[in-house]
Design a protein around this motif. Structure first.
Motif, PDB file in Angstrom:
ATOM      1  N   GLY A 167      55.520  33.449  50.771  1.00  0.00           N
ATOM      2  CA  GLY A 167      56.499  33.677  49.710  1.00  0.00           C
ATOM      3  C   GLY A 167      57.919  33.673  50.253  1.00  0.00           C
ATOM      4  N   ASP A 168      58.116  34.285  51.402  1.00  0.00           N
ATOM      5  CA  ASP A 168      59.431  34.290  52.044  1.00  0.00           C
ATOM      6  C   ASP A 168      59.838  32.864  52.421  1.00  0.00           C
ATOM      7  OD1 ASP A 168      61.731  35.359  53.170  1.00  0.00           O
ATOM      8  OD2 ASP A 168      60.802  35.615  55.131  1.00  0.00           O
ATOM      9  N   ALA A 169      58.868  32.106  52.941  1.00  0.00           N
ATOM     10  CA  ALA A 169      59.160  30.725  53.341  1.00  0.00           C
ATOM     11  C   ALA A 169      59.573  29.873  52.150  1.00  0.00           C
ATOM     12  CB  ALA A 169      57.931  30.123  54.022  1.00  0.00           C
ATOM     13  N   LEU A 170      58.849  29.991  51.055  1.00  0.00           N
ATOM     14  CA  LEU A 170      59.162  29.184  49.871  1.00  0.00           C
ATOM     15  C   LEU A 170      60.539  29.505  49.328  1.00  0.00           C
ATOM     16  CD1 LEU A 170      55.730  29.323  47.992  1.00  0.00           C
ATOM     17  CD2 LEU A 170      56.690  27.392  49.247  1.00  0.00           C
ATOM     18  N   SER A 171      60.885  30.787  49.295  1.00  0.00           N
ATOM     19  CA  SER A 171      62.180  31.165  48.739  1.00  0.00           C
ATOM     20  C   SER A 171      63.331  30.648  49.589  1.00  0.00           C
ATOM     21  CB  SER A 171      62.257  32.694  48.608  1.00  0.00           C
ATOM     22  OG  SER A 171      62.117  33.313  49.871  1.00  0.00           O
ATOM     23  N   HIS A 172      63.167  30.631  50.906  1.00  0.00           N
ATOM     24  CA  HIS A 172      64.226  30.116  51.773  1.00  0.00           C
ATOM     25  C   HIS A 172      64.300  28.584  51.740  1.00  0.00           C
ATOM     26  CE1 HIS A 172      64.298  34.192  53.449  1.00  0.00           C
ATOM     27  NE2 HIS A 172      65.473  33.872  53.973  1.00  0.00           N
ATOM     28  N   ALA A 173      63.116  27.958  51.700  1.00  0.00           N
ATOM     29  CA  ALA A 173      63.093  26.494  51.723  1.00  0.00           C
ATOM     30  C   ALA A 173      63.654  25.889  50.447  1.00  0.00           C
ATOM     31  CB  ALA A 173      61.664  26.007  51.944  1.00  0.00           C
ATOM     32  N   MET A 174      63.727  26.683  49.393  1.00  0.00           N
ATOM     33  CA  MET A 174      64.190  26.153  48.109  1.00  0.00           C
ATOM     34  C   MET A 174      65.636  25.677  48.105  1.00  0.00           C
ATOM     35  SD  MET A 174      62.633  28.661  45.300  1.00  0.00           S
ATOM     36  CE  MET A 174      64.202  28.499  44.475  1.00  0.00           C
ATOM     37  N   ILE A 175      66.426  26.154  49.047  1.00  0.00           N
ATOM     38  CA  ILE A 175      67.832  25.739  49.031  1.00  0.00           C
ATOM     39  C   ILE A 175      67.953  24.229  49.177  1.00  0.00           C
ATOM     40  CG2 ILE A 175      68.187  26.065  51.509  1.00  0.00           C
ATOM     41  CD1 ILE A 175      71.024  26.994  50.852  1.00  0.00           C
ATOM     42  N   ALA A 176      67.020  23.610  49.931  1.00  0.00           N
ATOM     43  CA  ALA A 176      67.041  22.155  50.062  1.00  0.00           C
ATOM     44  C   ALA A 176      66.755  21.500  48.710  1.00  0.00           C
ATOM     45  CB  ALA A 176      66.013  21.705  51.098  1.00  0.00           C
ATOM     46  N   GLY A 177      65.817  22.056  47.946  1.00  0.00           N
ATOM     47  CA  GLY A 177      65.512  21.518  46.630  1.00  0.00           C
ATOM     48  C   GLY A 177      66.652  21.712  45.652  1.00  0.00           C
ATOM     49  N   VAL A 178      67.275  22.890  45.708  1.00  0.00           N
ATOM     50  CA  VAL A 178      68.427  23.157  44.834  1.00  0.00           C
ATOM     51  C   VAL A 178      69.553  22.170  45.129  1.00  0.00           C
ATOM     52  CG1 VAL A 178      70.239  24.822  44.293  1.00  0.00           C
ATOM     53  CG2 VAL A 178      67.865  25.589  44.475  1.00  0.00           C
ATOM     54  N   ALA A 179      69.817  21.975  46.436  1.00  0.00           N
ATOM     55  CA  ALA A 179      70.880  21.037  46.817  1.00  0.00           C
ATOM     56  C   ALA A 179      70.547  19.614  46.384  1.00  0.00           C
ATOM     57  CB  ALA A 179      71.090  21.089  48.335  1.00  0.00           C
ATOM     58  N   GLY A 180      69.265  19.204  46.588  1.00  0.00           N
ATOM     59  CA  GLY A 180      68.862  17.857  46.196  1.00  0.00           C
ATOM     60  C   GLY A 180      68.938  17.663  44.692  1.00  0.00           C
ATOM     61  N   GLY A 181      68.453  18.639  43.923  1.00  0.00           N
ATOM     62  CA  GLY A 181      68.502  18.540  42.466  1.00  0.00           C
ATOM     63  C   GLY A 181      69.935  18.520  41.956  1.00  0.00           C
ATOM     64  N   TYR A 182      70.787  19.356  42.543  1.00  0.00           N
ATOM     65  CA  TYR A 182      72.200  19.409  42.149  1.00  0.00           C
ATOM     66  C   TYR A 182      72.869  18.063  42.414  1.00  0.00           C
ATOM     67  CZ  TYR A 182      76.761  21.682  41.486  1.00  0.00           C
ATOM     68  OH  TYR A 182      77.986  22.062  41.013  1.00  0.00           O
ATOM     69  N   LEU A 183      72.628  17.528  43.637  1.00  0.00           N
ATOM     70  CA  LEU A 183      73.261  16.274  44.030  1.00  0.00           C
ATOM     71  C   LEU A 183      72.793  15.123  43.146  1.00  0.00           C
ATOM     72  CD1 LEU A 183      75.134  14.847  46.057  1.00  0.00           C
ATOM     73  CD2 LEU A 183      73.124  14.499  47.526  1.00  0.00           C
TER      74      LEU A 183
ATOM     75  N   MET B 138      71.586  15.200  40.004  1.00  0.00           N
ATOM     76  CA  MET B 138      72.121  15.308  38.649  1.00  0.00           C
ATOM     77  C   MET B 138      73.612  15.018  38.615  1.00  0.00           C
ATOM     78  SD  MET B 138      69.441  15.847  36.935  1.00  0.00           S
ATOM     79  CE  MET B 138      70.214  16.071  35.335  1.00  0.00           C
ATOM     80  N   LYS B 139      74.315  15.383  39.704  1.00  0.00           N
ATOM     81  CA  LYS B 139      75.749  15.134  39.757  1.00  0.00           C
ATOM     82  C   LYS B 139      76.042  13.637  39.869  1.00  0.00           C
ATOM     83  CE  LYS B 139      80.161  16.084  40.447  1.00  0.00           C
ATOM     84  NZ  LYS B 139      81.033  16.636  39.385  1.00  0.00           N
ATOM     85  N   LEU B 140      75.325  12.946  40.782  1.00  0.00           N
ATOM     86  CA  LEU B 140      75.587  11.530  41.016  1.00  0.00           C
ATOM     87  C   LEU B 140      75.004  10.647  39.912  1.00  0.00           C
ATOM     88  CD1 LEU B 140      74.948  11.325  44.874  1.00  0.00           C
ATOM     89  CD2 LEU B 140      77.132  11.542  43.672  1.00  0.00           C
ATOM     90  N   ALA B 141      73.828  11.030  39.379  1.00  0.00           N
ATOM     91  CA  ALA B 141      73.159  10.181  38.390  1.00  0.00           C
ATOM     92  C   ALA B 141      73.696  10.392  36.980  1.00  0.00           C
ATOM     93  CB  ALA B 141      71.653  10.432  38.419  1.00  0.00           C
ATOM     94  N   PHE B 142      73.994  11.646  36.629  1.00  0.00           N
ATOM     95  CA  PHE B 142      74.375  11.926  35.238  1.00  0.00           C
ATOM     96  C   PHE B 142      75.716  12.648  35.108  1.00  0.00           C
ATOM     97  CE2 PHE B 142      69.716  11.992  35.525  1.00  0.00           C
ATOM     98  CZ  PHE B 142      69.401  10.962  34.646  1.00  0.00           C
ATOM     99  N   GLY B 143      76.340  12.962  36.252  1.00  0.00           N
ATOM    100  CA  GLY B 143      77.625  13.642  36.205  1.00  0.00           C
ATOM    101  C   GLY B 143      77.549  15.082  35.735  1.00  0.00           C
TER     102      GLY B 143
END
Length: 422
Positions: A44-60, A62-67
């Motif tokens: 559980g600790d690992a998943l919560s920390h590793a999520m920052i990569a997913g958050v960054a990827g999802g943010y990037l 949506m920003k580049l594809a749809f603004g």
């Protein structure tokens, strides 16, 4: 005094924090029960920390594809992909190498967490994520979209756990039996991991990395101290999670402190209180049981002393040959309560139950004396050594010695060896 409790409830931010935190706490508590029982806390600790990569990827993306900036569904999907990728890599490394699973978790989650941090720093012109907010959370700044996401995810996860409760229960306590009757144990493991990932993903935006791990583990561990049934543990864990959120939010308002920290502090204090006062596994009652514990060797010494005396034995005789010091009163009291002794005036006599046990110990003692004599033990040491050995697994040991010695009738001192009581 009532204003201290009522006034915060009139504030919108407090209401949202209370609703959102309670939803997360309930779902995390139920899932956390399986996590604790399966010893998956580190995951559980690992998943919560590793999520920052997913958050960054999802943010990037949506920003580049749809603004769009800070698009919750996009970051949720990215976080889920990161969580699943982390689990897959952990499983892959632990299966194809000699590296154990806990080590693989440490390697993979720190690597993916680092990837997320590097991605945020490289694309900082496109990604506007506050890493401190991601780690610590902002329970007092819950947005409406966060409430909807947590509600839908919570409903979905609870539905899965209810539908497959018996499957999860069997796979948790006896995975070998579960596999033998045809349950897909590996698939259930991945399904549980997906549920944990969804809970973590939906909660991090509200409560942060540290608090989501705390709500996943601590309430479940608190409930584990109070019950031995999974369904009750899940219900208590959800209750402790909600009380942690409620108590922590009030503590946050009263002390003007960080919301996530206050909730986790209250949750930990709650665990410590239960750890101390839990009736079966708590420290206080454990100390009481140890305090009242009577050593079996002392009980058997008293029984054989009374048996050898051939009549009710006084306290002085028992103290001389069996138990010395202040423990004697406690030993005699416990043996009387257990039906081994009965008090006659100031003396103690054996009950039928006590006689049978004393007879068994005495038989073991004299068989040991015979055996020790047969192997050349000095006569002066035979009795003292047999006195120590007589307490060892009497039934099986006596049967072995009796067969080996040819069922002797008397011991080395000419005393009769008692026959075995049917």
């Amino acid at each position: 005094m009532l204003d201290l409790f009522y006034a915060p409830l009139t504030e919108t931010y407090f209401q949202k924090a209370l609703i959102g935190g309670s939803i997360i706490a309930m779902v995390a508590g139920v899932v956390g029960s399986l996590v604790v029982l399966r010893r998956m806390a580190f995951l559980g600790d690992a998943l919560s920390h590793a999520m920052i990569a997913g958050v960054a990827g999802g943010y990037l993306f949506m920003k580049l594809a749809f603004g769009l900036e800070a698009h919750a569904p996009g970051m949720l999907l990215g976080s889920l992909i990161a969580a699943v990728t982390t689990v897959a890599l952990i499983s892959f490394v632990s299966r194809i190498s000699r590296v154990k699973e806990d080590t693989a978790i440490g390697i993979m989650y720190t690597g993916i967490f680092a990837l997320g941090v590097v991605a945020v720093s490289i694309f900082r012109h496109y990604i506007h994520i506050d890493l401190m907010h991601f780690i610590m959370g902002d329970i007092l700044g819950v947005a409406d979209i966060d409430l909807w996401v947590s509600a839908f995810v919570g409903a979905g996860v609870l539905s899965v756990l209810i539908l497959f409760f018996r499957h999860f229960q069997l796979a948790t306590f006896d995975p070998v039996m579960a596999a033998s009757i045809g349950l897909p144990v590996v698939l259930l493991d991945y399904l549980l991991t997906t549920c944990v990932s969804l809970v973590v993903v939906s909660a991090v935006s509200m409560v942060g990395v540290i608090l989501v791990v705390g709500l996943l583990i601590t309430p479940a561990a608190t409930a584990y101290l109070l019950c031995d049934r999974l369904d009750k543990m899940m219900a208590l864990s959800a209750l402790f999670g909600v009380t942690s959120v409620v108590g922590g939010l009030y503590l946050c308002v009263w002390l003007d402190s960080a919301g996530g920290g206050a909730i986790m502090l209250f949750c930990t204090l709650q665990f410590l209180v239960v750890l101390f006062v839990a009736p079966k596994y708590g420290l206080f009652f454990r100390w009481m049981r140890l305090r009242n514990l009577v050593p079996q060797q002392a009980v058997e010494d008293v029984l054989t002393t009374v048996l050898r005396n051939k009549k009710p034995a006084s306290v002085d005789i028992i103290r001389k040959y069996a138990v010395q010091g202040k423990n004697l009163v406690k030993v005699l009291k416990r043996m009387t309560q257990d039906g081994l002794l009965t008090q006659q005036n100031q003396d103690y006599a054996l009950t039928d139950k006590g006689y049978k046990e004393a007879h068994t110990v005495l038989r073991a003692h004299r068989l040991w004396e015979s055996y020790l004599e047969s192997i050349g033990t000095p006569e002066t040491e035979v009795h003292s050594i047999a006195h120590r050995l007589e307490h060892l697994d009497q039934a099986q040991t006596s049967a072995y010695l009796d067969k080996k010695l040819g069922s002797p009738k008397t011991g080395p001192h000419g005393k009769e060896i008692p026959a075995k009581i049917p």
